[in-house]
Design an enzyme around this catalytic site. Structure first.
Site, PDB file in Angstrom:
ATOM      1  N   SER A 198       0.831  -1.202   0.000  1.00 57.52           N
ATOM      2  CA  SER A 198       0.000   0.000   0.000  1.00 57.52           C
ATOM      3  C   SER A 198       0.869   1.258   0.000  1.00 57.52           C
ATOM      4  CB  SER A 198      -0.949  -0.045   1.207  1.00 57.52           C
ATOM      5  OG  SER A 198      -1.963   0.910   1.091  1.00 57.52           O
ATOM      6  N   ASP A 239     -10.531  -3.386  -4.611  1.00 56.42           N
ATOM      7  CA  ASP A 239      -9.708  -2.426  -3.866  1.00 56.42           C
ATOM      8  C   ASP A 239      -9.836  -1.062  -4.531  1.00 56.42           C
ATOM      9  OD1 ASP A 239      -7.684  -0.893  -2.732  1.00 56.42           O
ATOM     10  OD2 ASP A 239      -6.094  -2.341  -3.106  1.00 56.42           O
ATOM     11  N   HIS A 279      -8.154  -4.926  -0.436  1.00 56.93           N
ATOM     12  CA  HIS A 279      -6.922  -4.267  -0.004  1.00 56.93           C
ATOM     13  C   HIS A 279      -6.525  -4.802   1.378  1.00 56.93           C
ATOM     14  CE1 HIS A 279      -4.134  -0.820  -0.196  1.00 56.93           C
ATOM     15  NE2 HIS A 279      -4.225  -0.841   1.120  1.00 56.93           N
TER      16      HIS A 279
END
Length: 328
Positions: free
Chosen positions: A168, A260, A290
């Site tokens: 991320s 996501d 995610h």
């Protein structure tokens, strides 16, 4: 962020374990994390780790230390499946792991199970870094810390190459650090990027941001909060690597999650690397969300997704090591 105006498309079907997790998560009482403020949100993330992620598991080394950074000592943690790198391992590549959490949350403890699994799967030392977090330390504090750590690690005896890995927001930082070391090389080269659902251009609204804005764990509201806290210049490649020159970047293993809101940023970055002539192993974990790599206890199917990603990254590392001239 700009708004996407393209026609809506059918939303993908969730895996059974993902649907069960979201059904539980979306019914939890209390305000969302972005309404709690950064300190309370960080505590919530730490408290949730043992509920959502597997234990750290067996290791030869799990050691805390510090690295000199631009603003003082940066906490770090070394994970290694072998007990004595000096006697047993010899010289070789080292992984610098940069945790996710929107540049606001996360640390070397919240992501310890992921870093430990990486060390075991790759059979490499993994150094996880506690870079400075926003909003107390706004951009570019985080990329400055990550670049400093990479250069320090490149200078260490026995380091023959760097693997920059992150999930991320950590994927953003890994990419930005790879760019910095490409443009001003360190003592040893970056030989691979390992990116789990990376954010690569936070100033652009792709269709996935609209399609998965609410109800899929990471929300549009949370992303907006992260952007506000981080206060980055979204025209700078350290905040939006997609906007930079991607030629001569190191090979990349990239995985996205199908459901996501930032999925399309990872897709776009992988495609841009291919256009720039960079070797890429891209895969998308279907029907999941995610953060699956740090939700493997709550979403068991994530174990297979992470394994496939780490196998792809391992292959890139082996190829990069084999391609280097003898003695380098």
């Amino acid at each position: 962020m700009t708004r996407d105006r393209r026609a809506e498309r059918p939303v993908p079907e969730l895996r059974a374990d993902v649907a069960r997790f979201l059904g539980y998560y979306n019914r939890l009482p209390g305000p969302p994390q972005q309404d709690l403020g950064p300190v309370a949100a960080r505590e919530m993330m730490r408290a949730a780790r043992d509920l959502t992620d597997p234990p750290i598991g067996p290791l030869g080394i799990d050691r805390r230390f510090a690295i000199d950074g631009p603003a003082g000592a940066m906490p770090a943690r070394l994970f290694d499946s072998r007990a004595d790198r000096g006697a047993d391992r010899g010289a070789g590549p080292v992984v610098l792991f940069l945790h996710g959490g929107g540049f606001v949350m996360g640390d070397i403890d919240t992501h310890a199970p992921l870093a430990a699994e990486t060390a075991r799967s790759l059979d490499l030392p993994v150094v996880s870094l506690d870079y400075r977090l926003a909003p107390e330390h706004r951009w570019p504090a985080a990329p400055e810390d990550c670049e400093a750590a990479a250069r320090w690690l490149a200078d260490q005896p026995g380091t023959t190459g760097l693997v920059l890995m992150g999930d991320s927001a950590g994927g953003t930082l890994a990419t930005a650090t790879a760019m910095a070391l490409r443009d001003r090389p360190a003592a040893t080269p970056v030989i691979a990027q390992g990116l789990l659902y990376p954010a690569t251009d936070m100033g652009r609204a792709h269709p996935s941001l609209r399609d998965f804005a609410e109800g899929y764990f990471l929300t549009r509201a949370m992303l907006d909060w992260f952007v506000d806290c981080y206060a980055a210049d979204l025209g700078d490649v350290r905040a939006a690597p997609m906007r930079g020159d991607l030629s001569a970047m190191p090979p990349a293993a990239i995985v996205t999650a199908e459901c996501d809101p930032i999925r399309d940023q990872g897709r776009a970055y992988a495609a841009a690397l291919v256009r720039a002539g960079v070797p890429v192993d891209f895969r998308e974990a279907k029907g999941t969300i995610h953060g699956f790599a740090t939700l493997r206890k709550a979403i068991p199917s994530g174990v297979g997704d992470l394994t496939a990603f780490l196998l792809a990254l391992h292959a890139l590392i082996v190829e990069a090591v084999a391609a280097r001239p003898m003695g380098q």
